[in-house]
Design a protein around this motif. Structure first.
Motif, mmCIF file in Angstrom:
data_model
loop_
_atom_site.group_PDB
_atom_site.id
_atom_site.type_symbol
_atom_site.label_atom_id
_atom_site.label_comp_id
_atom_site.label_asym_id
_atom_site.label_seq_id
_atom_site.Cartn_x
_atom_site.Cartn_y
_atom_site.Cartn_z
ATOM 1 N N GLN A 90 9.430 -1.071 -2.641
ATOM 2 C CA GLN A 90 8.184 -1.389 -3.339
ATOM 3 C C GLN A 90 8.295 -1.135 -4.838
ATOM 4 O OE1 GLN A 90 6.346 1.007 0.224
ATOM 5 N NE2 GLN A 90 4.727 0.502 -1.208
ATOM 6 N N ASN A 97 0.678 1.569 -1.033
ATOM 7 C CA ASN A 97 1.034 0.315 -0.361
ATOM 8 C C ASN A 97 0.257 -0.891 -0.879
ATOM 9 O OD1 ASN A 97 2.984 1.422 1.430
ATOM 10 N ND2 ASN A 97 1.328 2.259 2.687
ATOM 11 N N ARG A 98 -0.550 -0.675 -1.941
ATOM 12 C CA ARG A 98 -1.294 -1.746 -2.615
ATOM 13 C C ARG A 98 -2.354 -2.392 -1.724
ATOM 14 N NH1 ARG A 98 -0.397 -1.120 -8.007
ATOM 15 N NH2 ARG A 98 1.815 -1.048 -8.506
ATOM 16 N N ASN A 99 -2.831 -1.649 -0.747
ATOM 17 C CA ASN A 99 -3.903 -2.182 0.089
ATOM 18 C C ASN A 99 -5.258 -2.050 -0.594
ATOM 19 O OD1 ASN A 99 -2.116 -2.842 2.154
ATOM 20 N ND2 ASN A 99 -2.219 -0.791 3.029
ATOM 21 N N ILE A 100 -5.395 -1.065 -1.478
ATOM 22 C CA ILE A 100 -6.591 -0.949 -2.318
ATOM 23 C C ILE A 100 -6.150 -0.747 -3.760
ATOM 24 C CG2 ILE A 100 -8.030 -0.013 -0.468
ATOM 25 C CD1 ILE A 100 -7.662 2.745 -1.635
ATOM 26 N N GLU A 145 1.224 6.696 5.497
ATOM 27 C CA GLU A 145 0.742 5.343 5.789
ATOM 28 C C GLU A 145 -0.769 5.346 5.987
ATOM 29 O OE1 GLU A 145 2.354 2.493 5.802
ATOM 30 O OE2 GLU A 145 4.311 3.371 5.355
ATOM 31 N N ASN A 146 -1.273 6.298 6.782
ATOM 32 C CA ASN A 146 -2.684 6.307 7.168
ATOM 33 C C ASN A 146 -3.472 7.331 6.359
ATOM 34 O OD1 ASN A 146 -2.159 4.387 9.254
ATOM 35 N ND2 ASN A 146 -1.321 6.055 10.494
ATOM 36 N N PRO A 186 -5.130 -2.912 -6.053
ATOM 37 C CA PRO A 186 -3.787 -3.506 -6.160
ATOM 38 C C PRO A 186 -3.271 -3.681 -7.583
ATOM 39 C CG PRO A 186 -5.419 -5.163 -5.575
ATOM 40 C CD PRO A 186 -6.109 -3.847 -5.481
ATOM 41 N N ASN A 192 -10.251 -3.952 -9.352
ATOM 42 C CA ASN A 192 -9.033 -3.803 -8.548
ATOM 43 C C ASN A 192 -8.053 -2.782 -9.129
ATOM 44 O OD1 ASN A 192 -9.605 -5.637 -6.427
ATOM 45 N ND2 ASN A 192 -9.152 -7.347 -7.803
ATOM 46 N N GLU A 222 -2.707 4.121 1.244
ATOM 47 C CA GLU A 222 -3.298 2.805 0.992
ATOM 48 C C GLU A 222 -3.096 2.378 -0.461
ATOM 49 O OE1 GLU A 222 -5.653 0.798 3.439
ATOM 50 O OE2 GLU A 222 -3.882 1.714 4.314
#
Length: 750
Positions: free
Chosen positions: A233, A209-212, A200-201, A214, A180, A206
């Motif tokens: 954040q 934004n801690r989507n991957i 964002e995209n 983390p 992780n 990602e």
């Protein structure tokens, strides 16, 4: 640790890296800049707790660490400190188990990218952040980074097309995902240069934004107006403030060693030109100034002049090096002969188009389309030295991108294109579409300065389309823009527009609270407006949280001292003022008949006699003084309470969060026994004992005017003793027919 398989592959590849290639060398000694370090969450409307670091000004070595800590309130723990030590801002990354996000903000040219490179350099030297196995310094303007769809793609951007790179990158990527992102640190440089649609995209979005991944560590740099979305954040926010005045002078001495006359000339020049002196707190600007001095060019008077000379000389020097010297140095950009004039025109057009699209990086193909003459002229391939060419490597080969050496150069050329090339209707349309955009703010400031506001299109825009040229009320919504406009037209001798602004300016309060990084030019515009405007009575002037240093207050003082204006409330809280500003503050307070003064959260105000004069002078109107969190020394505190003793107008005094100790008890007692005007006194959060507080309270038996006293929290026994004295004092007042009670604010300390 990496898996054994990945570690073995890395060991086989290590022969390509030796002491001369890694870590990368720094061309110059790293210059530690002034940093404001905020720990914990911070609301957008919350004032930033700051204080100026006292240091030696030696930029070749880190100064002795001195920091000022404070909590904004008990419900929202927040600590701020001023430092020059890189490790201070990275300590949470080293010691905390939870993944941390460090947000680094600062103006263009202030040193954000250099700071990130220094962090990477020290990691490579094993001097810090050794808990991270892998550190990736990633430039967000890099097209390959922007196009990356996987961690492998990011890793490959470092590999310069090595045949085994893909295999290594894939295995490293697998390992990072298995964990992780733990032990991985990303340094993302230039979030403001990352396209908005990708924030964002995209892979980078990602990660942020801690989507991957983390558990990875994050350090992100950006200009402040772009990074608003990231602040919630971030666990740590760092503001880079640039050089202090001491470092500025030291940098000049270091750069001009063996040239004492040049050092003296530049030192006197900066003392006489406060606007340029403030500009040179940004390292990039002082580099330009030294470059102009080296070339024998008359030193500039404003920022536009500074960049104008730099651009002209850079073009001349580049052409001379390319074997195409000009007969005479150009003084105006329109002086360039063909084909160079056409090249500059194309480059300026590209600068404006790119700025409109929030684009800072151009591919070779984009350059080829927009600037045909640049591509066709070998000596102009990097825009006469105004562009930086960067090579990017991938498995499919290498590509080249271009960017201007500095954002302000792009903004200057864009402004120049508007003035010299745009038709009036297009110019007017651009003003309507972009004038209020933060992205274009500096470009339009240059545009106004270069034209002194005398463009017909600009005047028509100001009037909202009215050919009579009056000022639209919309401009009064942004006070700072109003002040800039006023000065431009005043300098151009256009009294009709100035009168129009005065007629429309119905506000009686100037509030620039939270306008961080106010430039010297901005401060001059504000002060000039105050003293030139026909309206002379102002209810309030607020520079609350504007990061003003002593030199900035000097500019304000130059205009306001001896003026005939009145300012009822003056707020200088949350700035970087030191004891050097005491005389400026005192003069302004007396000249402008200030009644309420806020100087809280500055560093050591009032160590000299100016504080006494400000409170006791016969012309002083000061009734309220807020100076909590000003690191009052014993000398300053003694001066303050001697002034309180002799003052007959001061009603409210706030000295919370200082260093008032027991040795001040006698001085405070004498002051409160003698003073007959003070109504409220806040003394909480000072290291003063309960015995000293009791002594002070007992002296209040002879004081019939004080109604509110806030003291530190104490144990239960002392708390009830304080209450007993309070009741005794109020009973005595009642017996004397005095209606005003004394309230002592004190909590029980458990």
């Amino acid at each position: 640790m990496l898996t054994s398989r990945v570690a073995a592959i890395n060991a086989q590849a290590r022969f390509r890296v030796d002491k001369d290639t890694w870590p990368p060398g720094q061309s110059l000694n790293f210059t530690p800049l002034l940093l404001v370090h905020h720990e914990g969450q911070q609301r957008m409307d919350q004032a930033i707790e700051v204080a100026k670091l006292v240091h030696k000004g030696d930029v070749t070595s880190l100064a002795t660490k001195q920091s000022v800590h404070a909590k904004l309130n008990s419900h929202a723990p927040h600590v701020s400190k001023v430092t020059k030590e890189v490790m201070d801002i990275l300590a949470p990354l080293e010691g905390w188990e939870e993944p941390q996000f460090v947000m680094i903000e600062g103006a263009p040219g202030i040193g954000k990218s250099v700071l990130l490179r220094e962090i990477a350099y020290r990691w490579g030297k094993q001097q810090l952040l050794q808990t991270f196995t892998l550190l990736l310094l990633i430039c967000l303007r890099d097209p390959i980074v922007q196009q990356a769809t996987s961690i492998s793609d990011l890793l490959l951007s470092f590999c310069k097309g090595d045949r085994r790179a893909k295999e290594i990158a894939a295995m490293c990527s697998d390992y990072l995902f298995e964990n992780n992102g733990k032990h991985l640190l990303f340094l993302f440089d230039g979030f403001d240069e990352f396209p908005e649609h990708l924030r964002e995209n995209s892979l980078i979005g990602e990660i942020i934004n801690r989507n991957i991944l983390p558990l990875c560590g994050l350090i992100v740099s950006s200009r402040p107006h772009v990074s608003v979305s990231l602040r919630k954040q971030a666990t740590i926010k760092v503001d880079i403030l640039g050089f202090t005045e001491e470092e500025q002078h030291h940098y000049i001495k270091q750069s001009l060693q063996g040239q004492p006359q040049s050092i003296e000339k530049l030192t006197h020049y900066l003392q006489d030109h406060l606007t340029i002196s403030n500009l040179c707190l940004v390292p990039f600007n002082i580099v330009i100034l030294l470059f102009l001095h080296e070339m024998g060019i008359p030193l500039p008077s404003d920022s536009s002049n500074l960049y104008h000379h730099f651009i002209c000389l850079t073009i001349c020097r580049h052409l001379a090096k390319s074997g195409h010297p000009l007969k005479n140095n150009i003084k105006q950009l329109t002086d360039l002969p063909e084909p160079y004039s056409k090249i500059l025109k194309q480059l300026s057009k590209l600068a404006l188009q790119a700025l409109n699209n929030n684009q800072l990086v151009f591919t070779y193909e984009e350059m080829q389309t927009a600037c045909l003459n640049i591509i066709a002229t070998p000596e102009a391939i990097n825009g006469f030295g105004l562009l930086q060419a960067v090579q990017h490597f991938s498995l499919t080969g290498k590509t080249m991108t271009f960017n201007f050496l500095h954002l302000t150069i792009q903004e200057y050329l864009a402004a120049n294109y508007i003035i010299t090339e745009l038709q009036p209707d297009k110019e007017l349309r651009l003003l309507h579409e972009q004038f209020w955009s933060d992205l274009h703010a500096n470009m339009f400031l240059i545009y106004i300065t270069l034209t002194k506001g005398q463009r017909y299109s600009f005047k028509k825009f100001l009037s909202g389309g009215d050919d009579k040229i009056t000022i639209s009320s919309k401009f009064l919504d942004d006070q700072l823009k109003c002040f800039r406009l006023y000065r431009c037209f005043k300098e151009a001798g256009d009294d009709s527009v100035c009168k129009s602004i005065e007629k429309a300016a119905i506000f009686n309060k100037i509030d620039l609270q939270g306008t961080s990084h106010l430039s010297a030019t901005d401060l001059e515009c504000v002060a000039f407006f105050l003293t030139s405007f026909s309206h002379k009575e102002w209810v309030e002037l607020s520079f609350y949280g504007c990061y003003i240093q002593d030199s900035g207050l000097h500019i304000i003082h130059k205009y306001l001292n001896g003026s005939d204006i009145t300012i009822t409330k003056l707020w200088l809280n949350y700035n970087f003022l030191t004891s050097s500003s005491s005389s400026f503050i005192s003069d302004i307070v007396l000249s402008c008949k200030v009644k309420v003064l806020g100087i809280s959260h500055n560093h050591t105000i009032g160590e000299s006699e100016e504080l006494y004069t400000m409170l006791t002078h016969p012309s002083s109107m000061l009734t309220t003084l807020y100076m909590n969190n000003t690191s009052l020394s014993s000398i300053a505190a003694r001066t303050l309470f001697t002034a309180v003793k002799d003052s007959n107008k001061l009603k409210e005094l706030d000295i919370r969060h200082n260093s008032i100790t027991n040795d001040m008890a006698e001085c405070i007692t004498t002051a409160l026994t003698t003073n007959k005007s003070l109504v409220k006194l806040w003394m909480t959060d000072n290291p003063i004992s309960e015995e000293a507080i009791v002594t002070i309270l007992q002296a209040l038996r002879g004081n019939n005017t004080l109604q509110w006293l806030a003291v530190p929290s104490y144990l239960t026994a002392i708390y009830y003793r304080i209450r007993s004295i309070e009741q005794e004092i109020n009973a005595k007042r009642l017996s004397q027919g005095i209606q005003e009670n004394l309230t002592v604010y004190c909590c029980i300390h458990f």
